[in-house]
Enzyme design. Structure first.
Site, mmCIF file in Angstrom:
data_model
loop_
_atom_site.group_PDB
_atom_site.id
_atom_site.type_symbol
_atom_site.label_atom_id
_atom_site.label_comp_id
_atom_site.label_asym_id
_atom_site.label_seq_id
_atom_site.Cartn_x
_atom_site.Cartn_y
_atom_site.Cartn_z
ATOM 1 N N HIS A 34 -4.510 -6.770 -9.317
ATOM 2 C CA HIS A 34 -4.166 -6.351 -7.961
ATOM 3 C C HIS A 34 -3.754 -4.878 -7.987
ATOM 4 O O HIS A 34 -2.585 -4.542 -8.129
ATOM 5 C CB HIS A 34 -3.030 -7.230 -7.410
ATOM 6 C CG HIS A 34 -2.725 -7.000 -5.959
ATOM 7 N ND1 HIS A 34 -2.141 -7.968 -5.155
ATOM 8 C CD2 HIS A 34 -2.905 -5.922 -5.161
ATOM 9 C CE1 HIS A 34 -1.984 -7.489 -3.934
ATOM 10 N NE2 HIS A 34 -2.432 -6.234 -3.917
ATOM 11 N N HIS B 79 -5.802 -10.973 0.253
ATOM 12 C CA HIS B 79 -4.376 -10.733 0.442
ATOM 13 C C HIS B 79 -3.882 -11.757 1.463
ATOM 14 O O HIS B 79 -4.483 -11.902 2.540
ATOM 15 C CB HIS B 79 -4.114 -9.344 1.028
ATOM 16 C CG HIS B 79 -4.168 -8.217 0.046
ATOM 17 N ND1 HIS B 79 -5.251 -7.970 -0.739
ATOM 18 C CD2 HIS B 79 -3.247 -7.261 -0.261
ATOM 19 C CE1 HIS B 79 -4.994 -6.903 -1.497
ATOM 20 N NE2 HIS B 79 -3.795 -6.449 -1.228
ATOM 21 N N GLU C 263 1.850 -11.790 2.249
ATOM 22 C CA GLU C 263 2.660 -10.611 1.888
ATOM 23 C C GLU C 263 3.682 -10.451 3.021
ATOM 24 O O GLU C 263 4.872 -10.685 2.811
ATOM 25 C CB GLU C 263 1.769 -9.366 1.741
ATOM 26 C CG GLU C 263 2.539 -8.089 1.413
ATOM 27 C CD GLU C 263 1.660 -6.837 1.383
ATOM 28 O OE1 GLU C 263 0.528 -6.862 1.919
ATOM 29 O OE2 GLU C 263 2.124 -5.803 0.833
ATOM 30 N N ASP D 6 -0.381 -2.892 -7.412
ATOM 31 C CA ASP D 6 -0.764 -2.681 -6.011
ATOM 32 C C ASP D 6 -1.205 -1.242 -5.734
ATOM 33 O O ASP D 6 -2.401 -0.959 -5.755
ATOM 34 C CB ASP D 6 0.358 -3.118 -5.061
ATOM 35 C CG ASP D 6 -0.144 -3.594 -3.707
ATOM 36 O OD1 ASP D 6 -1.364 -3.680 -3.523
ATOM 37 O OD2 ASP D 6 0.695 -3.901 -2.832
ATOM 38 N N ASP D 7 -0.253 -0.359 -5.446
ATOM 39 C CA ASP D 7 -0.572 1.045 -5.137
ATOM 40 C C ASP D 7 0.383 1.936 -5.931
ATOM 41 O O ASP D 7 1.332 2.510 -5.381
ATOM 42 C CB ASP D 7 -0.418 1.298 -3.630
ATOM 43 C CG ASP D 7 -1.331 0.403 -2.816
ATOM 44 O OD1 ASP D 7 -2.543 0.677 -2.772
ATOM 45 O OD2 ASP D 7 -0.839 -0.608 -2.269
HETATM 46 N N1 HPA Z 1 -1.436 -4.969 1.493
HETATM 47 C C1 HPA Z 1 -2.437 -4.827 2.337
HETATM 48 N N2 HPA Z 1 -3.292 -3.827 2.273
HETATM 49 C C2 HPA Z 1 -3.140 -2.933 1.303
HETATM 50 C C3 HPA Z 1 -2.122 -3.025 0.400
HETATM 51 C C4 HPA Z 1 -1.213 -4.113 0.500
HETATM 52 O O1 HPA Z 1 -0.260 -4.305 -0.287
HETATM 53 N N3 HPA Z 1 -2.246 -1.966 -0.427
HETATM 54 C C5 HPA Z 1 -3.331 -1.274 -0.043
HETATM 55 N N4 HPA Z 1 -3.886 -1.852 1.016
HETATM 56 ZN ZN ZN Z 2 -2.637 -5.016 -2.290
#
Ligand code: HPA
Ligand code: ZN
Length: 319
Positions: A18, A196, A199, A277-278
């Site tokens: 991820h 996803h 979240e 994630d990012d």
């Molecule tokens: N959630 C949804 N979209 C996204 C995310 C995330 O954590 N990171 C990059 N795009």
């Molecule tokens: Zn993500």
């Protein structure tokens, strides 16, 4: 930092399942690319970019993240982005990376599909002796299903370069069922499926991702704990959940790392991995996520080994 813990984590073979490649764009590279492509940029320097990384929720992050991606134009830019990530992932003990990319973020700016696919492929090939990798094409869920279907058509010539489809961007108000036809088509093209879910969105979105999209892994999924029947199903079917602890803290899905539900998820017998994630936006790469979660939650070396083994067992491709 506990050096022993750091060394243990870095040498633990693991998969990253991820990570958004656009979310690995470090401010330094962002500036280099803005200069190279002569793009006007709303920030004066790297420090002012970093100061803007104070997020209140998912959307407040996405607004900045999509804006920043505008510096990516040429195959060379995408190759530089991919190389920088793969080198850091290899350093962190990642032996297999399955990375999301967001074609619509680029095609909507007039960047041809071939440009980013070519850039990704050249960097993946350059690192193939150090790290095995694959691409997961995400649909932006705030856009229409017709747009997703059009993106699938554009992806057709590159389908051998893609292992799966995913679903990202603003979750609440964009339920999985909106993309049922796009996922059906993707699966008919031989692509695997992830999404996803859970979240910021409710457990229902996890149920629907499994039942209506055929998702084989759930990205995030932390909100499954609100629904005991769902937890039971996820545990029984051993559905992999790709959890991103630092992301959850930075986007205020959880208040503090000490409160992260990872422990409860492990105790419930869920198939949990740790991911970044990012990482350029949330303060750390995968090893930082392992270390911060371990420190805040008191995870043992055995716990971390179980999580790393789970990540490799949850991957679509081999390390
Ligand atoms: N959630 C949804 N979209 C996204 C995310 C995330 O954590 N990171 C990059 N795009
Ligand atoms: Zn993500």
């Amino acid at each position: 930092m506990d050096d022993d813990l750091g060394a243990f984590i870095a040498t633990l073979p693991k998969a990253e399942l991820h990570v958004h490649i656009e979310g690995t764009l470090e401010p330094e590279l962002m500036f280099d690319l803005a200069t190279r492509n002569r793009i006007e940029f709303p920030y004066a320097d790297v420090d002012s970019v970093k100061k803007a990384y104070e997020f209140s929720n998912l959307q407040s992050f996405l607004d900045i993240y999509y804006q920043a991606a505008a510096v990516l134009r040429t195959a060379e830019d995408f190759a530089d982005l991919m190389s920088a990530y793969l080198s850091k992932a290899a350093r962190d003990g990642v032996t297999r990376a399955e990375m999301f990319f967001d074609p619509q973020t680029h095609t909507s700016r007039g960047v041809p599909f071939a440009e980013f696919m070519e850039g990704f492929a050249s960097a993946q090939a350059a690192y193939a002796d150090r790290i095995s990798s694959g691409l997961i094409m995400c649909f932006l869920r705030h856009l229409s299903e017709d747009d997703a279907l059009e993106t699938l058509d554009q992806a057709e010539p590159f389908v051998d370069q893609i292992i799966a489809v995913g679903l990202d961007s603003s979750e609440v108000g964009h339920p999985p069922e909106k993309f049922a036809r796009a996922y059906k088509k993707a699966r008919s093209m031989g692509l695997r499926a992830v999404a996803h879910a859970g979240e910021e969105g409710p457990p229902d979105y996890i149920w629907a991702s499994l039942d209506l999209l055929g998702a084989e892994r759930i990205d995030h999924g932390v909100r499954c704990l609100d629904d005991p029947n769902l937890v039971k199903r996820l545990a029984e079917e051993q559905v992999p959940l790709t959890v991103c602890p630092m992301s959850n803290v930075r986007l205020k899905v959880v208040d503090r790392m000490q409160d992260h539900p990872l422990i409860r998820m492990l105790e419930a017998g869920l198939k949990v991995s740790i991911n970044s994630d990012d990482p350029a936006y949330f303060g750390g790469y995968i090893a930082d996520n392992y270390r911060n979660a371990a420190t805040a939650l008191g995870l043992t070396h055995e716990d971390l080994k179980r999580i790393a083994d789970t990540s490799l067992a949850s991957a679509f491709g081999a390390a």
